[in-house]
Design a protein around this motif. Sequence first.
Motif, PDB file in Angstrom:
ATOM      1  N   THR A  20       0.830  -1.207   0.000  1.00  0.00           N
ATOM      2  CA  THR A  20       0.000   0.000   0.000  1.00  0.00           C
ATOM      3  C   THR A  20       0.863   1.255   0.000  1.00  0.00           C
ATOM      4  OG1 THR A  20      -1.735  -1.219   1.160  1.00  0.00           O
ATOM      5  CG2 THR A  20      -1.870   1.181   1.206  1.00  0.00           C
ATOM      6  N   VAL A  21       1.873   1.292   0.859  1.00  0.00           N
ATOM      7  CA  VAL A  21       2.763   2.460   0.941  1.00  0.00           C
ATOM      8  C   VAL A  21       3.541   2.619  -0.365  1.00  0.00           C
ATOM      9  CG1 VAL A  21       4.790   3.408   2.124  1.00  0.00           C
ATOM     10  CG2 VAL A  21       2.895   2.469   3.454  1.00  0.00           C
ATOM     11  N   GLN A  22       3.951   1.526  -0.971  1.00  0.00           N
ATOM     12  CA  GLN A  22       4.658   1.593  -2.249  1.00  0.00           C
ATOM     13  C   GLN A  22       3.776   2.245  -3.305  1.00  0.00           C
ATOM     14  OE1 GLN A  22       7.203   2.017  -4.473  1.00  0.00           O
ATOM     15  NE2 GLN A  22       8.181   0.314  -3.417  1.00  0.00           N
ATOM     16  N   VAL A  24       1.128   4.287  -2.790  1.00  0.00           N
ATOM     17  CA  VAL A  24       0.743   5.653  -2.426  1.00  0.00           C
ATOM     18  C   VAL A  24       1.913   6.617  -2.466  1.00  0.00           C
ATOM     19  CG1 VAL A  24      -0.219   7.083  -0.557  1.00  0.00           C
ATOM     20  CG2 VAL A  24      -1.254   4.859  -1.101  1.00  0.00           C
ATOM     21  N   THR A  25       3.081   6.195  -1.972  1.00  0.00           N
ATOM     22  CA  THR A  25       4.215   7.125  -1.859  1.00  0.00           C
ATOM     23  C   THR A  25       5.369   6.800  -2.804  1.00  0.00           C
ATOM     24  OG1 THR A  25       5.400   5.873  -0.147  1.00  0.00           O
ATOM     25  CG2 THR A  25       3.689   7.430   0.603  1.00  0.00           C
ATOM     26  N   GLY A  26       5.374   5.603  -3.377  1.00  0.00           N
ATOM     27  CA  GLY A  26       6.468   5.208  -4.250  1.00  0.00           C
ATOM     28  C   GLY A  26       7.724   4.824  -3.511  1.00  0.00           C
ATOM     29  N   THR A  27       7.601   4.538  -2.223  1.00  0.00           N
ATOM     30  CA  THR A  27       8.771   4.162  -1.425  1.00  0.00           C
ATOM     31  C   THR A  27       8.535   2.815  -0.744  1.00  0.00           C
ATOM     32  OG1 THR A  27       7.938   5.343   0.525  1.00  0.00           O
ATOM     33  CG2 THR A  27       9.401   6.557  -0.932  1.00  0.00           C
ATOM     34  N   PHE A  28       9.637   2.161  -0.426  1.00  0.00           N
ATOM     35  CA  PHE A  28       9.583   0.895   0.302  1.00  0.00           C
ATOM     36  C   PHE A  28      10.068   1.131   1.716  1.00  0.00           C
ATOM     37  CE2 PHE A  28      11.659  -3.052   1.745  1.00  0.00           C
ATOM     38  CZ  PHE A  28      10.539  -3.866   1.783  1.00  0.00           C
ATOM     39  N   VAL A 149       3.119  -3.821  -8.489  1.00  0.00           N
ATOM     40  CA  VAL A 149       2.345  -3.107  -7.469  1.00  0.00           C
ATOM     41  C   VAL A 149       1.246  -2.268  -8.124  1.00  0.00           C
ATOM     42  CG1 VAL A 149       2.411  -1.421  -5.577  1.00  0.00           C
ATOM     43  CG2 VAL A 149       4.227  -3.135  -5.794  1.00  0.00           C
ATOM     44  N   GLY A 150       1.624  -1.414  -9.076  1.00  0.00           N
ATOM     45  CA  GLY A 150       0.621  -0.612  -9.773  1.00  0.00           C
ATOM     46  C   GLY A 150      -0.382  -1.476 -10.504  1.00  0.00           C
ATOM     47  N   GLU A 151       0.112  -2.548 -11.126  1.00  0.00           N
ATOM     48  CA  GLU A 151      -0.758  -3.461 -11.858  1.00  0.00           C
ATOM     49  C   GLU A 151      -1.766  -4.131 -10.931  1.00  0.00           C
ATOM     50  OE1 GLU A 151       2.500  -3.215 -12.064  1.00  0.00           O
ATOM     51  OE2 GLU A 151       3.146  -3.283 -14.145  1.00  0.00           O
ATOM     52  N   LEU A 152      -1.326  -4.461  -9.708  1.00  0.00           N
ATOM     53  CA  LEU A 152      -2.220  -5.085  -8.731  1.00  0.00           C
ATOM     54  C   LEU A 152      -3.410  -4.181  -8.436  1.00  0.00           C
ATOM     55  CD1 LEU A 152      -3.141  -6.994  -6.457  1.00  0.00           C
ATOM     56  CD2 LEU A 152      -1.463  -5.852  -4.977  1.00  0.00           C
ATOM     57  N   PHE A 153      -3.132  -2.924  -8.132  1.00  0.00           N
ATOM     58  CA  PHE A 153      -4.228  -2.029  -7.774  1.00  0.00           C
ATOM     59  C   PHE A 153      -5.087  -1.672  -8.989  1.00  0.00           C
ATOM     60  CE2 PHE A 153      -1.546  -1.792  -4.048  1.00  0.00           C
ATOM     61  CZ  PHE A 153      -2.482  -1.819  -3.031  1.00  0.00           C
TER      62      PHE A 153
END
Length: 179
Positions: A20-22, A24-28, A149-153
Motif C-alpha cells: 500500500t505504501v509503495q 501511495v508514496t512510491g517508497t519501500f 504493485v501498480g498493476e495489482l491495484f
Amino acid sequence: MWAYKVVVLGSWGVGKSALTVQLVTGTFIEKYDPTIKDFYRKEIEVDSLPSVLEILDTAGTEQLASMQDLYIKNGQGYSLVNQQSFQDIKPMQDQIIRVKRYEKVPVILVGNKVDLESEREVSSNEGLTLAEEWGCPFMETSAKSKTMVGELFAETVRQMNYATQPDTDDPCCSACNIQ
C-alpha cells in the motif's frame, strides 16, 4: 472520477502495508510498525479513466480478527496477501463470503515478496490452483522491487468494475444491492 474502497487483508508480516505504501508514496519501508488500521487515498488512472482508491490497510494479527467483519462489510475489493501464511487465506475467503452474503465480491489472491525467491515457501502453482478454485485472478508482487504493485491495484479496480455488472445467469443478482 470513480472512488473505490479497497480492503487489504492477510496475515501479519506478509507485506500488506508495504504494498500500500509503495503504491501511495512510491517508497519501500524496510521496517514497519505493525498496523492496527491505516487509511490511504490515492488517485490512479486505470484504462485511461481516473479513479480514486480509498485503501484500508488492516491488521494481520489474530487479536484484531474480530474487527475484520467490519472491514469486510465496508469494503468492496480485497487483496489477500500471502507468504508463509498460505493456510490462513482459506478462512479469510470464507469470512468475506459470509459477511458480504449475496454480493459478488471481487477478490485478487496476491503472493507478495516475489523478490525473495530463495526463501519462497508457497509455489506459483499453489497460488494459481487456489485462485482457480476461487475463480479469481492471482498475482505475484514485490513491494521492495516495485514488481506488479501498480498493476495489482489497477486490476483491483477492473475486478470491482466487473463485479458491479449484473450477471444475467445469477438469479441472486436481481435481489443484490449492486452499487
